[in-house]
Write a protein that holds these residues in place. Structure first.
Motif, short mmCIF file in Angstrom:
data_model
loop_
_atom_site.label_atom_id
_atom_site.label_comp_id
_atom_site.label_asym_id
_atom_site.label_seq_id
_atom_site.Cartn_x
_atom_site.Cartn_y
_atom_site.Cartn_z
N TYR A 359 55.06 36.46 47.75
CA TYR A 359 55.26 37.86 47.38
C TYR A 359 55.56 38.74 48.57
O TYR A 359 55.25 38.41 49.71
CB TYR A 359 54.01 38.38 46.65
CG TYR A 359 53.78 37.70 45.34
CD1 TYR A 359 54.26 38.24 44.16
CD2 TYR A 359 53.09 36.50 45.27
CE1 TYR A 359 54.05 37.62 42.95
CE2 TYR A 359 52.88 35.86 44.06
CZ TYR A 359 53.36 36.43 42.91
OH TYR A 359 53.16 35.81 41.70
N ALA A 365 48.92 40.13 47.09
CA ALA A 365 49.14 38.78 46.60
C ALA A 365 47.97 37.86 46.90
O ALA A 365 47.87 36.78 46.33
CB ALA A 365 50.42 38.20 47.20
N ASN A 367 43.84 37.53 46.82
CA ASN A 367 42.63 38.16 46.32
C ASN A 367 41.73 38.53 47.50
O ASN A 367 41.29 37.66 48.24
CB ASN A 367 41.91 37.18 45.39
CG ASN A 367 40.79 37.85 44.63
OD1 ASN A 367 40.21 38.81 45.11
ND2 ASN A 367 40.50 37.35 43.45
N MET B 284 47.87 43.28 39.85
CA MET B 284 48.02 42.79 41.22
C MET B 284 48.77 41.45 41.23
O MET B 284 48.68 40.66 40.30
CB MET B 284 46.65 42.58 41.86
CG MET B 284 45.92 43.87 42.11
SD MET B 284 46.86 44.91 43.20
CE MET B 284 45.59 45.82 44.00
N TYR B 286 48.10 38.84 42.91
CA TYR B 286 47.29 37.62 42.93
C TYR B 286 46.89 37.18 41.53
O TYR B 286 46.66 35.99 41.28
CB TYR B 286 46.07 37.73 43.86
CG TYR B 286 45.14 38.88 43.64
CD1 TYR B 286 44.12 38.82 42.70
CD2 TYR B 286 45.24 40.03 44.42
CE1 TYR B 286 43.25 39.88 42.52
CE2 TYR B 286 44.37 41.08 44.25
CZ TYR B 286 43.38 41.00 43.31
OH TYR B 286 42.52 42.05 43.14
N GLU B 288 48.97 37.61 38.98
CA GLU B 288 50.20 36.98 38.53
C GLU B 288 50.29 35.56 39.08
O GLU B 288 50.65 34.63 38.36
CB GLU B 288 51.39 37.82 39.03
CG GLU B 288 52.71 37.43 38.41
CD GLU B 288 53.84 38.28 38.97
OE1 GLU B 288 53.77 39.51 38.80
OE2 GLU B 288 54.76 37.72 39.57
N ALA B 289 49.94 35.43 40.36
CA ALA B 289 49.99 34.10 40.98
C ALA B 289 49.06 33.14 40.25
O ALA B 289 49.41 31.99 39.99
CB ALA B 289 49.61 34.20 42.45
N LYS B 291 48.05 33.37 37.13
CA LYS B 291 48.59 33.09 35.79
C LYS B 291 49.69 32.03 35.90
O LYS B 291 49.75 31.10 35.10
CB LYS B 291 49.20 34.36 35.19
CG LYS B 291 48.19 35.29 34.55
CD LYS B 291 48.96 36.44 33.93
CE LYS B 291 48.05 37.47 33.29
NZ LYS B 291 48.80 38.67 32.93
N GLU B 295 46.14 29.06 35.30
CA GLU B 295 44.68 29.21 35.19
C GLU B 295 44.28 29.71 33.80
O GLU B 295 45.01 30.45 33.16
CB GLU B 295 44.17 30.21 36.23
CG GLU B 295 44.48 29.83 37.66
CD GLU B 295 43.53 28.79 38.21
OE1 GLU B 295 42.72 28.24 37.43
OE2 GLU B 295 43.61 28.49 39.42
N TYR B 299 38.59 31.61 34.20
CA TYR B 299 38.78 31.67 35.65
C TYR B 299 39.33 33.03 36.04
O TYR B 299 38.88 33.66 37.00
CB TYR B 299 39.73 30.57 36.10
CG TYR B 299 39.95 30.54 37.60
CD1 TYR B 299 39.12 29.80 38.42
CD2 TYR B 299 40.99 31.28 38.17
CE1 TYR B 299 39.32 29.78 39.79
CE2 TYR B 299 41.18 31.27 39.54
CZ TYR B 299 40.35 30.52 40.35
OH TYR B 299 40.54 30.52 41.70
N ARG B 303 36.55 34.72 38.15
CA ARG B 303 36.78 34.36 39.55
C ARG B 303 37.81 35.26 40.22
O ARG B 303 37.78 35.41 41.44
CB ARG B 303 37.23 32.90 39.65
CG ARG B 303 36.31 31.93 38.92
CD ARG B 303 34.90 31.96 39.49
NE ARG B 303 34.80 31.27 40.76
CZ ARG B 303 34.77 29.95 40.87
NH1 ARG B 303 34.81 29.20 39.80
NH2 ARG B 303 34.67 29.38 42.05
N GLU B 304 38.72 35.83 39.48
CA GLU B 304 39.74 36.67 40.12
C GLU B 304 39.45 38.16 39.94
O GLU B 304 39.54 38.93 40.88
CB GLU B 304 41.14 36.35 39.56
CG GLU B 304 41.62 34.93 39.82
CD GLU B 304 42.19 34.72 41.23
OE1 GLU B 304 42.32 35.69 41.97
OE2 GLU B 304 42.50 33.56 41.57
N PRO B 307 35.12 39.64 40.97
CA PRO B 307 34.74 39.93 42.36
C PRO B 307 35.34 41.24 42.87
O PRO B 307 34.78 41.89 43.74
CB PRO B 307 35.28 38.74 43.14
CG PRO B 307 35.44 37.65 42.16
CD PRO B 307 35.76 38.30 40.86
N ASN B 308 36.50 41.63 42.32
CA ASN B 308 37.14 42.86 42.80
C ASN B 308 36.66 44.10 42.05
O ASN B 308 37.04 45.21 42.40
CB ASN B 308 38.65 42.73 42.66
CG ASN B 308 39.21 41.76 43.65
OD1 ASN B 308 39.22 42.02 44.84
ND2 ASN B 308 39.62 40.61 43.16
#
Lengths: 548, 399
Positions: A359, A365, A367, B284, B286, B288-289, B291, B295, B299, B303-304, B307-308
């Motif tokens: 990206y 991109a 986390n 975000m 990440y 998309e990444a 998905k 995953e 998860y 996990r994604e 935490p945020n």
């Protein structure tokens, strides 16, 4: 010799972090005459913006001027009282920020924001200032200068907004304007018209300016003299022509040399070979708004296909179609000769693994709550089923591949890395899936030139080693020149022209390709002047695009 | 003297003093930036703060006056000043303790900790200890009816107190100190369980709505809108009335119903927050990444996204805990919450409420209902101090 307008002597600035003051600018000197333009250049973190702001006697929160003098027209701004500064700022010193979209108040019309400073400082009445604003809009060649001021910021384009902001800075006829990367966020074709109008208006009103940028070619067009900064230190300062033709310091030379990285053109692909990825007749839309029209191109094994175009041309949408995030309305996508399901949810693990993505913004991109080991380890575990020691071994070897020391970086968080390192982690995460094909979406546009060059070299090395195919989305033609094998030029969701790189950079061009190519700033200080002569003042940027 | 004239005169004096303060400051310090760039409003603010401080000090002196009528007038203010100083001192001592004891990690934590946070942590620790070991700490049982009713708090026989019951007894002769201690167990324990349940429901559904979107999001969000449209206390009261009919004489069952009812009502607020925060995270790259990696939903959410989202959720947890706590106290006060003879702070405030009328002439008597009320207030403030500090830390704000 004319009187010096601004004198900066021994300027040192400290920033506060972890409860201590650290020096971030270590003594910078420069002087500026009336009507003179100085260019400050350097990588991010060099202290360019900090120095620029300090020239107004201002520092960001958590920073302070620890030593040195900033003398503007005989007034020392470092220890001037708030009252004295209030008299100067916005009246005799103005500031143009990088992102005009973020700097205008979205709730007020342009002209109302324009008249604020002159009225506040008692320079003009509201009516006078409005009339003057229209005059300035006309001088900056904004379309429909009588009425554009009555629009809200979201109703005009990015390049127009940047010019409206320049007009706003000019509204009090200041003696000094500080431009902080005013064209960095713009497309090349838009950049030209902003550059041309800034230069023209600065000359007309004999305004002194500090022009901050990281793009050498841009500063070559704008500045009378250039100052190079590196990590808060002054590297060298010289007259623009001298600096370009004869840089003294090694660092400056390395900056100048960055653009020289170029891979040779690979032999043309033979007909009849099955492409790794084949996009055929893809038409896609967001809801009812069509964005792609009949897009077709092939990507062959071990090749890099660069997709070029301005923002809004459909480059990233094409990538979303290939990954399956936006299933196309018509057309199909083949991988190794087999049709892929259009929706990514219908693809199996193997199909998902084969195509990976890197990206533009490594910040979003990765986390931010996961360590490097977790970020790279996840695809290793997910696709390869490795756990424990084997997983660690694989992650370590991936980190070595992207030239980062595993023992140092394994447990770090993304926030503890630099921009270039983060982008490398993004690459490692894509590699962890052991793909055949990687989509690189503007991977270098957020990076400094030296760092970007490192990333491009790494990508080229990995391609040679692993036989990867890349789809390289970019708006920067210098990047295309250095890495691409084939080029696809897009405009308004259509492919305008495609072919091998060497052919694309040789005339004859499609008129749009020609416009894109000729809009890339060159290191020659006369480039802009010549280009304007060639195209005619009213035929640049948006206007030229519109005529196609 | 007319009170309005007095106020105007005072304000005029303060306004003048502010100007003088700034002027003198400029002259004495040789025009240092602090005084040079000080606006007039700030100068007046300094003077106003000084005047208030002096008034507070003088009032405290009056509260110790041998003349009972004057001392009674300033009784609560005196106690408040004493309490404030005591809390500040103990927080300070606790921080010093934390800086010198424990692992390197905790010591580092304490070194950058503000006093408010150390006060909050200390208070929460004390509450937790008291709640867990209530049976061992309390001098009497929570249901035990002792000899004397209405013993005045303070333990001074001359004022109607009794040293055996340092905080006095209630109308039917139960020891208030013991009931306060048991109340910590009941009220805080139930509030904590309720808040955790509310978060489990609200956050999971909120993230699910944010990630999946579409009809599920619509369905959940509209359902939440309907629940939120009804004033929460009235709604809880209504449901509790129904629940008490179902539970009959089973008091344990009624408490369980109360936990579920409050948790569901409060989970609507958590849902909204989780959904809003989740929506900002799911866009975000990440996510998309993840998905595109293929995953699963579990998860993605745990996990994604989670935490945020911890920082805003944690802040909400602190606030929500206080609200739940107050709701339970209010329900108990209204008679449908925690049932007697179990001790509960809300019920205690209600039972002793009429003594507040004695505040003007017998402040010791009036302090009986305030003891439970201040136990509630103290915990609320402490939790918020800690949450503020955690937020400040996680947001990475400087100074």
């Amino acid at each position: 010799m004319a009187e010096q307008l601004l004198k900066v002597r021994g300027l040192k600035i400290e920033g506060r972090s972890d409860e201590t003051w650290n020096q971030i600018v270590n003594g910078v000197d420069f002087e500026l005459k009336k009507g003179e333009v100085i260019g400050l250049i350097g990588e991010s973190g060099a202290g360019k913006s900090t120095v620029g702001l300090a020239a107004m006697g201002f520092t960001r929160d958590g920073c302070r001027i620890s030593a040195g003098e900033v003398e503007f027209d005989g007034i020392n701004l470092v220890n001037a009282s708030a009252k004295v500064k209030r008299e100067l700022l916005g009246k005799r010193i103005a500031y143009v920020a990088q992102s005009a979209a973020a700097s205008f108040n979205p709730a007020h019309r342009l002209i109302d924001q324009h008249t604020e400073a002159p009225v506040q400082h008692g320079v003009m009445s509201k009516a006078e200032s409005e009339a003057d604003g229209m005059e300035l809009y006309r001088k900056l060649r904004l379309p429909d200068p009588e009425n554009i001021g009555f629009r809200y910021p979201h109703q005009v384009s990015g390049g127009q907004l940047q010019r409206a902001m320049t007009a706003m800075a000019m509204s009090t006829r200041p003696d000094l304007i500080i431009f902080d990367e005013p064209t960095t966020a713009l497309d090349v074709t838009t950049q030209i018209e902003v550059l041309a109008s800034i230069r023209e208006i600065v000359e007309e009103f004999d305004t002194a300016a500090i022009y901050i940028t990281h793009d050498l070619a841009v500063v070559a067009q704008m500045a009378d003299k250039i100052k190079v900064l590196l990590k808060g230190d002054e590297v060298e300062e010289a007259d623009t022509r001298t600096m370009l033709s004869d840089p003294k310091e090694d660092y400056t030379k390395s900056l100048w040399a960055v653009r020289s990285f170029q891979r040779p053109q690979k032999p043309y692909v033979q007909t009849g070979q099955t492409p790794v990825v084949s996009v055929s007749n893809v038409t896609a839309a967001y809801g009812k708004v069509p964005v792609l029209h009949d897009v077709s191109f092939d990507i062959h094994a071990g090749r890099t296909v660069a997709v070029v175009g301005e923002s809004g041309s459909g480059k990233s949408t094409t990538a979303r179609c290939i990954t399956g995030l936006l299933p196309p309305k018509q057309g199909h996508i083949e991988f190794d000769g087999e049709a892929l399901p259009l929706d990514y949810r219908k693809r199996n693990k193997m199909q998902l693994r084969q195509a990976q993505m890197i990206y533009q913004m490594a910040d979003t991109a990765l986390n931010p709550r996961k360590t490097i080991g977790e970020l790279i380890g996840r695809p290793v575990q997910f696709y390869m089923g490795l756990t424990g020691k084997e997983k660690r071994k694989r992650v370590d070897s991936l980190l070595e591949e992207i030239e980062l020391e595993p023992s140092v970086y394994y447990n770090r968080l993304p926030s503890e890395l630099s921009g270039g390192q983060k982008q490398r982690i993004g690459i490692a995460r894509a590699l962890a899936a052991e793909p055949k094909f990687i989509i690189c979406d503007e991977v270098t546009s957020a990076l400094d030139q030296l760092v970007a060059e490192g990333i491009l070299k790494l990508l080229a090395k990995l391609q040679d080693e692993l036989g990867l195919s890349y789809m390289f989305i970019t708006h920067d033609l210098a990047t295309v020149k250095s890495i691409a094998d084939e080029v696809v030029v897009m405009k308004d969701g259509r492919v305008v022209e495609q072919g091998p790189k060497d052919d694309m950079f040789k005339p004859p061009h499609h008129p749009y390709t020609d416009l894109l190519l000729s809009s890339v700033p060159e290191m020659d200080p006369d480039w802009l002047t010549n280009l304007l002569k060639e195209r005619g003042v009213d035929n640049i940027g948006d206007a030229a695009v519109g005529k196609m | 003297m007319n009170i309005f004239i007095a106020i105007v005169l005072w304000l005029a004096a303060i306004a003048a003093a502010g100007w003088v303060f700034r002027f003198v400051g400029q002259k004495v310090t040789g025009n240092k930036p602090l005084f040079r760039d000080m606006s007039y409003g700030v100068a007046v603010g300094y003077i106003l703060a000084a005047v208030l401080l002096v008034w507070l000090g003088w009032s405290y002196v009056l509260s110790r006056s041998p003349d009972q009528t004057i001392a009674n007038k300033y009784f609560f203010l005196g106690k408040a000043v004493e309490g404030f100083l005591l809390f500040a001192a103990s927080a300070w001592a606790f921080r010093i303790f934390g800086r010198n004891v424990g692992s390197a990690g905790t010591r580092k934590l304490f070194r950058s900790m503000p006093l408010t946070a150390s006060f909050g942590i200390l208070t929460i620790i004390i509450y937790a200890i008291v709640a867990i070991f209530a049976g061992a700490i309390a001098p009497y049982g929570q249901e035990e009816i002792l000899g004397a009713a209405n013993v005045v708090p303070g333990g001074n026989p001359a004022m109607g107190g009794n040293p055996d019951y340092p905080l006095g007894t209630d109308q039917i002769g139960r020891d208030i100190l013991s009931r306060l201690i048991y109340g910590a167990q009941n009220t805080v324990g139930i509030a904590f369980a309720t808040t955790v349940l509310a978060f489990l429901i609200g956050a999971t559904l909120g993230f699910l709505a944010a990630t999946l979107g579409g009809w599920l999001d619509q369905l959940l969000s509209r359902a939440v809108d309907v629940l939120m449209a009804i004033p929460s206390l009235i709604f809880a009261l209504l449901l509790m009335t129904i629940a008490s009919a179902w539970a009959g004489s089973e008091k344990g069952l009624l408490t369980f119903y109360m936990v579920v009812i409050i948790a569901v009502i409060d989970s609507t607020r958590v849902f909204r927050l989780a959904r809003a925060v989740g929506l900002n995270i799911v866009v975000m790259d990440y996510i998309e990444a993840a998905k595109l990696r293929g995953e699963g939903m579990g998860y993605l959410i745990f996990r994604e996204i989670l935490p945020n989202a911890t920082a805003p959720l944690l802040a909400e947890f602190g606030l929500r805990f206080c609200f739940v706590f107050l709701t339970i106290a209010s329900l108990s006060f209204l008679g449908v919450g925690i049932q007697p003879p179990l001790a509960d702070w809300g019920t205690m405030v209600r039972d002793l409420a009429q003594f507040i009328n004695f505040a003007a002439f017998a402040p010791q008597v009036a302090s009986a209902p305030l003891l439970a009320a201040s136990a509630i207030a103290l915990l609320t403030v402490a939790v918020n101090f800690v949450v503020d500090w955690m937020l400040h830390k996680s947001s990475g704000l400087k100074e």
